[in-house]
Design an enzyme around this catalytic site. Sequence first.
Site, short mmCIF file in Angstrom:
data_model
loop_
_atom_site.label_atom_id
_atom_site.label_comp_id
_atom_site.label_asym_id
_atom_site.label_seq_id
_atom_site.Cartn_x
_atom_site.Cartn_y
_atom_site.Cartn_z
N ASP A 309 1.06 7.46 -1.65
CA ASP A 309 2.49 7.25 -1.90
C ASP A 309 3.05 8.51 -2.56
OD1 ASP A 309 4.98 6.03 -2.14
OD2 ASP A 309 4.42 4.79 -3.85
N HIS A 310 4.35 8.66 -2.45
CA HIS A 310 5.04 9.77 -3.12
C HIS A 310 5.55 9.29 -4.48
CE1 HIS A 310 5.86 11.67 1.05
NE2 HIS A 310 4.84 12.26 0.49
N PHE A 484 8.83 4.75 -2.76
CA PHE A 484 8.77 3.70 -1.73
C PHE A 484 8.19 4.20 -0.41
CE2 PHE A 484 13.02 2.98 -3.98
CZ PHE A 484 12.44 2.33 -5.05
N HIS A 485 7.10 4.99 -0.46
CA HIS A 485 6.51 5.53 0.77
C HIS A 485 5.03 5.18 0.89
CE1 HIS A 485 9.70 9.02 0.72
NE2 HIS A 485 10.22 7.84 1.04
N PRO A 486 4.58 3.94 0.70
CA PRO A 486 3.16 3.65 0.84
C PRO A 486 2.69 3.77 2.30
CG PRO A 486 4.39 1.61 0.59
CD PRO A 486 5.36 2.73 0.36
#
Length: 549
Positions: A309-310, A484-486
């Site tokens: 994630d980021h 919110f980048h899983p």
Amino acid sequence: MTQQQYDYIVVGAGTAGCLLANRLSADPANRVLLIEAGGRDNYHWIHIPVGYLYCIDNPRTDWRFRTEPDQGLNGRSLLYPRGKTLGGCSSINGMLYMRGQARDYDGWADLTGDDAWRWENCLADFMKHEDHHRLDDGGDADAPHRDFHGHGGEWRVEKQRLSWQVLDDFATAAVEAGIPRTRDFNRGDNEGVDYFEVNQRAGWRWNTAKAFLRGVEKRDNLTLWHSTQVRGLEFATGEEDEPRCRGVKVERAGESVTATAHREVILSAGAIGSPHLLQLSGVGPADLLAEHDIPVVADLPGVGENLQDHLQIRSVYRLKGAKTLNTLANSLVGKAKIGLEYALKRSGPMSMAPSQLCAFTRSSEAYAHPNIEYHVQPLSLEAFGQPLHDFSAITASVCNLNPTSRGTVRIKSRDPRQAPAISPHYLSTPEDRQVAADSLRVTRRIAEQPAFAKYQPEEFKPGAQYQSDDDLARLAGDIGTTIFHPVGTAKMGRDDDPMAVVDSRLRVRGVRGLRVVDASIMPTITSGNTNSPTLMIAEKAAAWILASP
């Protein structure tokens, strides 16, 4: 228990699922079932861009997951939004159109041994569904743009309908700090600074339900079940060397229903939902399944591993003499003006994506490519969902594009309604902690430039008194949050990779008739926002599925 029969079953009507349902049902001979746990996307805040504020952490539109307490975040647990409505995360996300870097996809090709994933072979899939604003007039004024962007597809890309002087000045300061200007982040090398382009149409959010389901939902061969919870996958064993996924068990309107797939079941439930459903169904690490007395269908140790994630680190600068949303929205008159502008023009703050200005650069000279991304906003607050500060400020969030930390998604029980344990393990490697410290220094360097000096910026968070690597890494843990980048929890890979869950054509190993098509298949996270890369994955997968015997 009633039974229904189809050729293809797609689980999850989110970013990937909506495109897949569209493409697979284009042939009237294919009977397609699309299943979504959430409801229809008829909530007005889904469609007003600033409405993400009311969709995240709202049970009507969000699964409302939370992470386990994270050591890298100094013991904090984070809200972990995932879309639960038609359109999935594209209905609640930042609407930012970003593909990543060419090297991301070339890396996937190297890891999988499949050149279909090289940048030049992914570009056509991005362009196939794209409808880019710069080509609205035929694109004659920008001929090179036609080599990188499509027009007439379902996925609309537009300019933002706003401007802020304070952001223009921050962009100029970034240039003074050595970051070049760019006109396009999506040609394979996204280094530079400019405003984000957004997935909107005339000031409204453009989600994948609008793009890929509207108009085709009435096809006779396409069935949509929303508000339907998938309880598990159904397998047939003994007929072949490997078990075959023959369908899904669902709970629909209080009734237990089994839907069978003559050809394939495709999981598009996302980087949290897809591994969760695989594990519940007996596809995953054998030791984890044994803990919950789940019979093993396929022992795949990589299911739920490799979570990436980021992590965004939010620096806040208090300003003097700057017009920001803090000052504009903290009065009734200001709020009235904002509402009126949107009502009349579909522009202004209510048309805002969560972030407006973007920059890609290097955290240090050790990197040959941009390894950090900025999301800059003319506002500030203590945390998501809390009120704006009562002083003028901007937030410059920076994230490490290529984290080396890896997390997990693991079932907590056999109950499909119980959320899994999500453990991102942020900042768990020395490399990630160093990038965090260095990226905060890059932010300071930008804020110190002459173009921004007129605002007399004061570092409100994390605080200029913190200077050492250890201090900055610890502060990053205090103020960092998910962007919110899983991805990555059912990664693709070669046959000799024991942690690969799917092959390069996204077929689940050791199981026939089952694919995963969503962000979970990424072996490494893309160098940018992940929504549009997920659409590219679905576009590519749809062609492979339709070509399968």
